[in-house]
Scaffold this motif. Structure first.
Motif, short mmCIF file in Angstrom:
data_model
loop_
_atom_site.label_atom_id
_atom_site.label_comp_id
_atom_site.label_asym_id
_atom_site.label_seq_id
_atom_site.Cartn_x
_atom_site.Cartn_y
_atom_site.Cartn_z
N ASP A 1 50.83 40.37 32.14
CA ASP A 1 49.45 39.91 32.22
C ASP A 1 48.86 39.73 30.83
OD1 ASP A 1 49.49 39.95 34.98
OD2 ASP A 1 48.86 42.05 35.05
N THR B 1 41.66 42.74 42.35
CA THR B 1 42.19 41.73 41.45
C THR B 1 41.67 40.36 41.88
OG1 THR B 1 44.18 41.47 42.79
CG2 THR B 1 44.31 43.01 40.94
N ASP C 1 48.30 38.46 40.62
CA ASP C 1 47.02 39.13 40.84
C ASP C 1 46.48 39.55 39.47
OD1 ASP C 1 49.12 40.86 40.56
OD2 ASP C 1 48.33 42.39 41.88
N PRO D 1 43.38 40.61 36.54
CA PRO D 1 42.20 41.48 36.42
C PRO D 1 40.89 40.72 36.29
CG PRO D 1 43.43 41.47 34.37
CD PRO D 1 44.25 40.69 35.35
#
Length: 452
Positions: free
Chosen positions: A5, A66, A181, A183
């Motif tokens: 991520d 998320t 997914d 943040p």
């Protein structure tokens, strides 16, 4: 938050702050598609950068919430497909209900540069643009280094014997929507996300699931062993040791003192590595366990010396008496014969304060983790109401059994009752309370050595 991520996405300071929504007019079909997706459990959030964003209040990654983003033009496709697809049990991926198609997110095992740059810098041999078994091919294409035309990035290989195809290629929009997914509600930037896609023949879903896993394992092994392309699948759940366990401003002012603890370099290095390896919980656990191991010879020597002195100070001891000397030799022999588990028991019993253990185990944060209902199989539970085994003995048995599940991988019927705890598994990502427990033991031992 995973390294994956962090490499690919922008972040806003506060994910609760909604971005300015664009004036995008959805068609009636797209509005209906949003409603279908919402009924599947994803709450509409708004539109930005040409993407429609949804909030997932119960993501499979284990986070509190998320965001999932999809190109507005793909909303209808997502609505038509979302009820036919399930999340993968172990990885950040998806599978259909018959397990004839499985797709999992991959990343570089060593994050020295983004995955796409590595794949782009790889010379791929020419392969067929169509599948010999009639399955779709979704390879990525880009210009050649000399600008002389497009070339593929990825591969599609088949086994007519097994009826399986394996492909490494960019994740389609629907897959990105369900797998990534995030943040915050942002769209992907930079190179595309790549997934490993496994096609199997129709049949028993359980058999298909096993065959898919075997294909994933075999492909990742050969990519690393034969071609030095070290890829790994991304676990469904994020590591259990996260920034929550790091210091924050709420902890109050930091009053630094000159270090008063005399810690061997080996132990200090193991503690430092454990703090760095939070994205690999089994490694974190083993680092703290190795810190305990460092003191096994020390506690054995101390115990042997104490036992020998007890014999020497005995009123019946006579240096000229062979039996008296033999008693001393027996004490020394027993100390040498003590196994690792016995040394562990001795170390915890002598060095770890029982009130520290009971306070930790009684903490509401641990819930049922150490009970029989806990997420870690094949290890003893800990029950503070147990009258037959003292708490330090229960803790030792559990920590030692967990250590064995992590380090032992023997193809032997004697070890078939309890399987190895794999580094990328749901159990591994549930280890946080056990890691904090073995960390407490290591800290207590270091404290005890300062006083002796």
């Amino acid at each position: 938050m995973s390294k994956h991520d962090d490499d690919y996405y922008d972040f806003t300071p506060d994910p609760e702050i909604d971005e300015d929504e664009e004036e995008v007019v959805l068609t009636a079909e797209q509005v209906a598609a949003v409603g279908i997706i919402e009924r599947s459990g994803l709450r509409p959030h708004g539109v930005s950068d040409g993407y429609f964003h949804f909030i997932d209040e119960a993501p499979p990654s284990g986070l509190a919430r998320t965001y999932r983003s999809i190109d507005v033009d793909q909303l209808i496709l997502a609505a038509d497909s979302i009820h036919e697809i399930e999340y993968h049990e172990e990885y950040r991926g998806i599978t259909n209900k018959g397990r004839t198609y499985t797709e999992v997110l991959v990343t570089l095992a060593a994050r020295y540069r983004p995955l796409f740059q590595t794949l782009l810098g790889t010379v791929w041999s020419e392969s067929e643009t169509s599948c010999a078994m009639g399955r779709p091919v979704q390879l990525g294409w880009t210009s050649k280094a000399d600008g002389s035309g497009p070339r593929e990035v990825g591969f599609h290989v088949c086994s007519s014997k097994d009826g399986i195809c394996i492909e490494l290629s960019p994740a389609p929009p629907l897959s990105q929507f369900l797998i990534l997914d995030l943040p915050v509600p942002r769209a992907s930037k930079g190179g595309p996300d790549y997934t490993l896609k496994i096609y199997t023949s129709s049949g028993d879903p359980k058999v298909n699931a096993r065959n898919s896993q075997s294909a994933i394992d075999g492909m990742l092994f050969e990519l690393e062993a034969r071609y030095r392309l070290a890829l790994s699948v991304v676990a469904r759940e994020r590591p259990s040791i996260t920034a929550v366990d790091q210091r924050s401003a709420d902890d109050g002012p930091l009053a630094v003192r000159y270090p008063q603890s005399k810690v061997p370099r080996e132990v200090a290095s193991l503690f430092a590595f454990a703090a760095e390896a939070h994205d690999n919980p089994p490694y974190t656990f083993l680092s703290y366990y190795q810190a305990l191991e460092f003191y096994f010879p020390w506690i054995s020597r101390r115990n042997a010396i104490r036992a020998v002195r007890r014999e020497i100070y005995d009123f019946d001891f006579e240096a000229s008496d062979d039996n008296s000397v033999l008693r001393i030799l027996n004490v020394v022999e027993r100390s040498k014969a003590a196994g690792e588990e016995e040394q562990m028991k001795l170390l915890v019993r002598e060095c770890v304060r029982e009130d520290k253990l009971t306070d930790f185990l009684a903490s509401g944060e641990n819930g049922d983790h150490f009970s029989k209902r806990g997420p870690i199989a094949g290890v003893p539970d800990i029950n503070l109401k147990n009258q037959s085994d003292p708490v330090h003995l229960q803790v030792t048995k559990r920590i030692y059994a967990l250590r064995n599940r992590i380090v032992h991988a023997k193809d032997d019927p004697r070890f078939s009752a309890t399987s190895q705890l794999l580094p990328r598994s749901r159990e591994a990502y549930s280890l946080r309370p056990d890691i904090l427990l073995v960390r407490l033991l290591a800290q207590e031992v270091v404290i005890a050595t300062q006083a002796w």
